[in-house]
Design a protein around this motif. Structure first.
Motif, PDB file in Angstrom:
ATOM      1  N   LEU A 290       0.889  -1.138   0.060  1.00 15.96           N
ATOM      2  CA  LEU A 290      -0.043   0.006   0.173  1.00 15.96           C
ATOM      3  C   LEU A 290       0.938   1.170  -0.171  1.00 15.96           C
ATOM      4  N   CYS A 291       2.027   0.970   0.597  1.00 13.30           N
ATOM      5  CA  CYS A 291       2.894   2.366   0.689  1.00 13.30           C
ATOM      6  C   CYS A 291       4.048   2.631  -0.604  1.00 13.30           C
ATOM      7  N   GLY A 292       3.545   1.360  -1.484  1.00 12.39           N
ATOM      8  CA  GLY A 292       4.556   1.394  -2.843  1.00 12.39           C
ATOM      9  C   GLY A 292       5.585   0.907  -2.798  1.00 12.39           C
ATOM     10  N   ARG A 293       5.927   0.217  -1.689  1.00  9.32           N
ATOM     11  CA  ARG A 293       7.242  -0.506  -1.309  1.00  9.32           C
ATOM     12  C   ARG A 293       7.330  -1.983  -1.716  1.00  9.32           C
ATOM     13  N   LYS A 294       8.444  -2.418  -2.131  1.00  9.90           N
ATOM     14  CA  LYS A 294       8.385  -3.913  -2.512  1.00  9.90           C
ATOM     15  C   LYS A 294       8.032  -4.856  -1.212  1.00  9.90           C
ATOM     16  N   GLN A 295       7.328  -5.806  -1.595  1.00  4.27           N
ATOM     17  CA  GLN A 295       6.840  -6.800  -0.635  1.00  4.27           C
ATOM     18  C   GLN A 295       7.982  -7.795  -0.410  1.00  4.27           C
ATOM     19  N   ARG A 296       8.529  -7.781   0.694  1.00  4.14           N
ATOM     20  CA  ARG A 296       9.672  -8.878   1.047  1.00  4.14           C
ATOM     21  C   ARG A 296       9.714  -9.739   2.167  1.00  4.14           C
ATOM     22  N   ILE A 297       8.845  -9.137   3.209  1.00  6.17           N
ATOM     23  CA  ILE A 297       9.035  -9.906   4.719  1.00  6.17           C
ATOM     24  C   ILE A 297       8.401 -11.470   4.494  1.00  6.17           C
ATOM     25  N   HIS A 298       7.378 -11.505   3.848  1.00  6.02           N
ATOM     26  CA  HIS A 298       6.894 -12.999   3.332  1.00  6.02           C
ATOM     27  C   HIS A 298       7.815 -13.966   2.779  1.00  6.02           C
ATOM     28  N   ALA A 299       8.520 -13.300   1.698  1.00 10.70           N
ATOM     29  CA  ALA A 299       9.488 -14.132   1.112  1.00 10.70           C
ATOM     30  C   ALA A 299      10.672 -14.659   1.960  1.00 10.70           C
ATOM     31  N   GLU A 300      11.086 -13.800   3.019  1.00 15.63           N
ATOM     32  CA  GLU A 300      12.211 -13.840   3.967  1.00 15.63           C
ATOM     33  C   GLU A 300      11.555 -15.149   5.048  1.00 15.63           C
ATOM     34  N   TYR A 301      10.421 -14.950   5.292  1.00 13.84           N
ATOM     35  CA  TYR A 301       9.654 -15.832   6.111  1.00 13.84           C
ATOM     36  C   TYR A 301       9.708 -17.388   5.574  1.00 13.84           C
ATOM     37  N   LYS A 302       9.494 -17.501   4.355  1.00 10.56           N
ATOM     38  CA  LYS A 302       9.593 -18.694   3.495  1.00 10.56           C
ATOM     39  C   LYS A 302      10.965 -19.250   3.455  1.00 10.56           C
ATOM     40  N   ARG A 303      11.617 -18.513   3.266  1.00 10.80           N
ATOM     41  CA  ARG A 303      13.127 -18.747   3.345  1.00 10.80           C
ATOM     42  C   ARG A 303      13.708 -19.330   4.447  1.00 10.80           C
ATOM     43  N   VAL A 304      13.050 -18.760   5.653  1.00  6.45           N
ATOM     44  CA  VAL A 304      13.501 -19.384   7.117  1.00  6.45           C
ATOM     45  C   VAL A 304      12.694 -20.801   7.324  1.00  6.45           C
ATOM     46  N   ARG A 305      11.618 -20.786   6.848  1.00 11.90           N
ATOM     47  CA  ARG A 305      10.651 -21.950   7.049  1.00 11.90           C
ATOM     48  C   ARG A 305      11.345 -23.148   6.321  1.00 11.90           C
ATOM     49  N   ASN A 306      11.808 -22.798   5.084  1.00 12.17           N
ATOM     50  CA  ASN A 306      12.480 -23.888   4.267  1.00 12.17           C
ATOM     51  C   ASN A 306      13.816 -24.507   4.830  1.00 12.17           C
ATOM     52  N   ALA A 307      14.403 -23.562   5.585  1.00 13.43           N
ATOM     53  CA  ALA A 307      15.712 -23.800   6.222  1.00 13.43           C
ATOM     54  C   ALA A 307      15.196 -24.718   7.592  1.00 13.43           C
ATOM     55  N   LEU A 308      14.346 -24.209   8.043  1.00 10.94           N
ATOM     56  CA  LEU A 308      13.996 -24.937   9.199  1.00 10.94           C
ATOM     57  C   LEU A 308      13.072 -26.511   9.302  1.00 10.94           C
ATOM     58  N   GLN A 309      12.914 -26.385   8.057  1.00 17.25           N
ATOM     59  CA  GLN A 309      11.972 -27.838   7.648  1.00 17.25           C
ATOM     60  C   GLN A 309      13.188 -29.093   7.399  1.00 17.25           C
ATOM     61  N   ALA A 310      14.405 -28.473   7.028  1.00 17.57           N
ATOM     62  CA  ALA A 310      15.309 -29.576   6.834  1.00 17.57           C
ATOM     63  C   ALA A 310      15.878 -30.223   8.410  1.00 17.57           C
ATOM     64  N   LEU A 311      15.651 -29.235   9.367  1.00 21.77           N
ATOM     65  CA  LEU A 311      16.233 -29.590  10.600  1.00 21.77           C
ATOM     66  C   LEU A 311      15.022 -30.434  11.328  1.00 21.77           C
ATOM     67  N   LYS A 312      13.898 -30.607  11.141  1.00 18.76           N
ATOM     68  CA  LYS A 312      12.980 -31.439  11.615  1.00 18.76           C
ATOM     69  C   LYS A 312      13.202 -32.679  11.675  1.00 18.76           C
ATOM     70  N   PRO A 313      13.448 -33.587  10.856  1.00 19.55           N
ATOM     71  CA  PRO A 313      13.858 -35.002  10.875  1.00 19.55           C
ATOM     72  C   PRO A 313      14.999 -35.303  12.044  1.00 19.55           C
ATOM     73  N   ILE A 314      15.938 -34.002  12.129  1.00 20.40           N
ATOM     74  CA  ILE A 314      17.121 -34.524  12.615  1.00 20.40           C
ATOM     75  C   ILE A 314      16.794 -34.144  14.283  1.00 20.40           C
TER      76      ILE A 314
END
Length: 401
Positions: A290-314
């Motif tokens: 809404l402020c005309g800025r690039k939407q970037r926080i959700h992409a970083e959230y997904k990056r962290v989630r993907n990283a933590l997903q690899a931790l789960k079975p260990i």
């Protein structure tokens, strides 16, 4: 014979240099074994020649110390065009002739079958250090071959758990890639697992020291049978990491709405991540849009989630690992070699996490994301104060009226 004396004036072969472990291993050999020549097998990729790829490695932050202390170290690296998936590593006859002087080989990543086949043709070979993973096994992980097909060669099979940020070298906390353990350590997101289990993480500098020292021990033994080394981890639980990262995550926050912690209760994990991580990330991106800025926080959230997903079975199970041979290896090193190539270390967990968080913020974080999160955190921190002050001021004005 000491480790440094044994390695003096040798030619070593290094495969898997583009892996995180391989890059740190190359830096350590060049900086701490000044008389060693390193032969690196690479393949051209994405329009980059093997020389260009090597220069790109040397341009990374992990080589700053090496370039300051030994600016000409790159001259001791010889590059060879090859591919780990091909017979004889895809080397030309001319290159194979040039590698006849190799006496030590290190394989730091990728398939190892062709590497071992090729090493059998090296007439002066004394030892091979081969990186593997303890997570390939179940039950008690002993110090012997467990369903691993290794030929009768002087192999040091070094098994690692997760390779995490550096303890001391090339600099404290050094990290280049955000992986599951690092994301947990810096408080980037909430993890799934049993926090009372041992945190199977080994600092990357301890990992490369173990490979170098194991190759030395196998080499001086003059044996032909493989020896197995299960590298030593941090020696703490996941809960210890979470408790000790409070200062780190506050001083060097990761630019997400991640919360510190771990649980083995599936529904609770899902609810907390949904409400406290995913939802704020989405709302923040809506406001940015809404402020005309690039939407970037959700992409970083997904990056962290993907990283933590690899931790789960260990992190969801306990690992039982024999590590006696590595402790004996540490004792076998001379005092001078123990200072330069320690394979075990007493680590101050809080200080380690603080260095890791600082390095992660520098190497793995987008600066714009960090600014946005800082502004939001300041708003959340001071908004209640502003509200209270405004409320008191309004009540005061009304009373005067």
């Amino acid at each position: 014979m000491s480790l440094c004396e044994w390695y003096a004036n040798r030619m070593v072969l290094l495969t898997g240099v583009t892996s995180e472990l391989g890059r740190v291993l190359l830096e350590k050999i060049l900086r701490c074994l000044p008389n060693v020549t390193v032969c690196v097998v690479l393949r051209s990729q994405n329009g980059l020649s093997i020389e260009d790829r090597l220069k790109k490695i040397f341009a990374s932050p992990g080589y700053e110390r090496l370039k300051q202390e030994m600016p000409n170290a790159i001259s001791r690296v010889k590059t060879f065009e090859g591919n780990l998936l091909y017979d004889n590593l895809g080397l030309s006859d001319k290159d194979k002739a040039s590698l006849k002087e190799v006496s030590v080989a290190f394989h730091a990543g990728g398939p190892h079958d062709t590497v071992l086949e090729y090493c059998q043709e090296l007439p002066k070979l004394k030892s091979i250090a081969l990186a593997s993973s303890i997570f390939r096994h179940r039950g008690l992980i002993m110090e012997n071959l467990q369903n691993e097909k290794i030929p009768e060669l002087p192999v040091a099979l070094v098994r690692f758990s997760f390779v995490g940020p550096a303890h001391k070298e090339p600099k404290p906390g050094f990290v280049e890639i955000l992986k599951g353990p690092t994301a947990l350590m810096v408080g980037a997101g909430f993890a799934y697992g049993n926090s009372s289990f041992q945190a199977e993480i080994i600092p990357m500098d301890i990992a490369v020291n173990t490979m170098i020292a194991a190759a030395w021990e196998v080499g001086i033994s003059n044996g032909r049978k493989p020896m197995t080394y299960n590298a030593v981890s941090l020696g703490c639980t996941w809960e210890d990491l979470i408790k000790n990262n409070r200062r780190a995550s506050w001083t060097f926050p990761y630019p997400t709405f991640g919360i510190r912690g771990m649980t083995s209760i599936g529904p609770l994990h899902w609810i907390l991540v949904l409400l406290l991580e995913w939802l704020p990330s989405v709302l923040c991106d809506i406001v940015l849009g809404l402020c005309g800025r690039k939407q970037r926080i959700h992409a970083e959230y997904k990056r962290v989630r993907n990283a933590l997903q690899a931790l789960k079975p260990i992190s969801s199970r306990s690992w039982s690992v024999e590590r006696n041979r590595v402790y004996l290896l540490q004792q076998r090193l001379t005092a001078a070699d123990q200072d330069v190539f320690p394979v075990t270390a007493e680590i101050d967990i809080e200080a380690y996490l603080l260095c890791a968080a600082a390095a992660t913020q520098k190497s793995c974080v987008n600066e714009d994301n960090l600014k946005i999160i800082r502004i939001i955190n300041l708003f959340l921190l001071y908004a209640p104060v502003v509200f209270v002050v405004a409320y008191i001021a309004s009540r005061t004005l009304l009373s005067h009226e």
